[in-house]
Design an enzyme around this catalytic site. Structure first.
Site, PDB file in Angstrom:
ATOM      1  N   ASP A   1       0.817  -1.219   0.000  1.00 19.74           N
ATOM      2  CA  ASP A   1       0.000   0.000   0.000  1.00 19.74           C
ATOM      3  C   ASP A   1       0.848   1.265   0.000  1.00 19.74           C
ATOM      4  O   ASP A   1       0.605   2.187   0.772  1.00 19.74           O
ATOM      5  CB  ASP A   1      -0.953  -0.010   1.209  1.00 19.74           C
ATOM      6  CG  ASP A   1      -1.982  -1.115   1.094  1.00 19.74           C
ATOM      7  OD1 ASP A   1      -2.975  -0.901   0.375  1.00 19.74           O
ATOM      8  OD2 ASP A   1      -1.776  -2.187   1.685  1.00 19.74           O
TER       9      ASP A   1
ATOM     10  N   HIS B   1       1.027   3.419  -2.484  1.00 19.29           N
ATOM     11  CA  HIS B   1       0.237   4.481  -3.129  1.00 19.29           C
ATOM     12  C   HIS B   1       1.102   5.524  -3.820  1.00 19.29           C
ATOM     13  O   HIS B   1       0.979   6.722  -3.569  1.00 19.29           O
ATOM     14  CB  HIS B   1      -0.690   5.150  -2.106  1.00 19.29           C
ATOM     15  CG  HIS B   1      -1.796   4.258  -1.647  1.00 19.29           C
ATOM     16  ND1 HIS B   1      -3.013   4.206  -2.288  1.00 19.29           N
ATOM     17  CD2 HIS B   1      -1.854   3.365  -0.629  1.00 19.29           C
ATOM     18  CE1 HIS B   1      -3.786   3.325  -1.673  1.00 19.29           C
ATOM     19  NE2 HIS B   1      -3.107   2.786  -0.671  1.00 19.29           N
TER      20      HIS B   1
ATOM     21  N   ASP C   1      -1.789  -1.631  -2.667  1.00 22.55           N
ATOM     22  CA  ASP C   1      -1.890  -0.750  -3.818  1.00 22.55           C
ATOM     23  C   ASP C   1      -0.531  -0.106  -4.110  1.00 22.55           C
ATOM     24  O   ASP C   1      -0.001   0.619  -3.284  1.00 22.55           O
ATOM     25  CB  ASP C   1      -2.934   0.322  -3.554  1.00 22.55           C
ATOM     26  CG  ASP C   1      -4.321  -0.289  -3.366  1.00 22.55           C
ATOM     27  OD1 ASP C   1      -4.699  -1.130  -4.197  1.00 22.55           O
ATOM     28  OD2 ASP C   1      -5.008   0.054  -2.390  1.00 22.55           O
TER      29      ASP C   1
ATOM     30  N   ASN D   1      -6.393  -2.976  -6.234  1.00 26.07           N
ATOM     31  CA  ASN D   1      -7.528  -2.319  -6.890  1.00 26.07           C
ATOM     32  C   ASN D   1      -7.193  -0.914  -7.386  1.00 26.07           C
ATOM     33  O   ASN D   1      -7.831  -0.415  -8.291  1.00 26.07           O
ATOM     34  CB  ASN D   1      -8.751  -2.290  -5.964  1.00 26.07           C
ATOM     35  CG  ASN D   1      -8.542  -1.424  -4.750  1.00 26.07           C
ATOM     36  OD1 ASN D   1      -7.528  -1.524  -4.068  1.00 26.07           O
ATOM     37  ND2 ASN D   1      -9.512  -0.582  -4.474  1.00 26.07           N
ATOM     38  N   HIS D   2      -6.159  -0.280  -6.850  1.00 25.78           N
ATOM     39  CA  HIS D   2      -5.778   1.038  -7.353  1.00 25.78           C
ATOM     40  C   HIS D   2      -5.065   0.950  -8.696  1.00 25.78           C
ATOM     41  O   HIS D   2      -4.944   1.945  -9.398  1.00 25.78           O
ATOM     42  CB  HIS D   2      -4.889   1.770  -6.338  1.00 25.78           C
ATOM     43  CG  HIS D   2      -5.657   2.292  -5.175  1.00 25.78           C
ATOM     44  ND1 HIS D   2      -5.722   3.628  -4.858  1.00 25.78           N
ATOM     45  CD2 HIS D   2      -6.411   1.657  -4.244  1.00 25.78           C
ATOM     46  CE1 HIS D   2      -6.473   3.797  -3.789  1.00 25.78           C
ATOM     47  NE2 HIS D   2      -6.894   2.607  -3.391  1.00 25.78           N
TER      48      HIS D   2
END
Length: 122
Positions: A32, A34, A64, A96-97
């Site tokens: 994650d 990001h 992500d 999912n990102h």
């Protein structure tokens, strides 16, 4: 000006197994993160420096990976540029990102255009 900051977590495992695996090896797991064309990528550079100091055998980066790669290919490109600074073997698992909550061939194609085809380790 305030900006969103994503936390980067490290799980560092030293695994020693007899039989199939005769030597110890190190895995760094990041998740994650990001990434995208935003200011907090500077913080991720310090994480990359620490990963390279550890010099693991494998780095596992689980989604992500980007903040909005499914809608913005620039996020994918930026993430690839940052992750390419890691000196160890890198295994990516998109979330999912990157691919969306419902996988579409368009999202998968966009991801693979930047990161390449998937690997089958079976």
């Amino acid at each position: 000006m305030p900006y969103k900051l994503s936390l980067v977590f490290f799980i560092i495992l030293t695994i020693s197994c007899s039989g199939l695996i005769k030597n110890k090896f190190t895995i760094v797991h990041i998740s994650d993160v990001h990434l995208g064309p935003e200011k907090h990528n500077l913080i991720f550079n310090s994480a990359i420096k620490k990963i390279n100091e550890i010099n693991p055998d494998i780095v596992l980066c689980t989604g992500d990976i980007t903040n909005d790669g499914k809608n913005n290919p620039d996020y994918l490109t930026t993430a690839k540029e940052l992750l390419s600074k890691i000196n160890s073997k890198l295994i990516l698992i998109p979330g999912n990102h990157e691919l969306g909550n419902i996988l579409t061939m368009d999202n998968l194609k966009r991801y693979r255009t930047v990161f390449g085809e998937d690997f089958n380790y079976s």
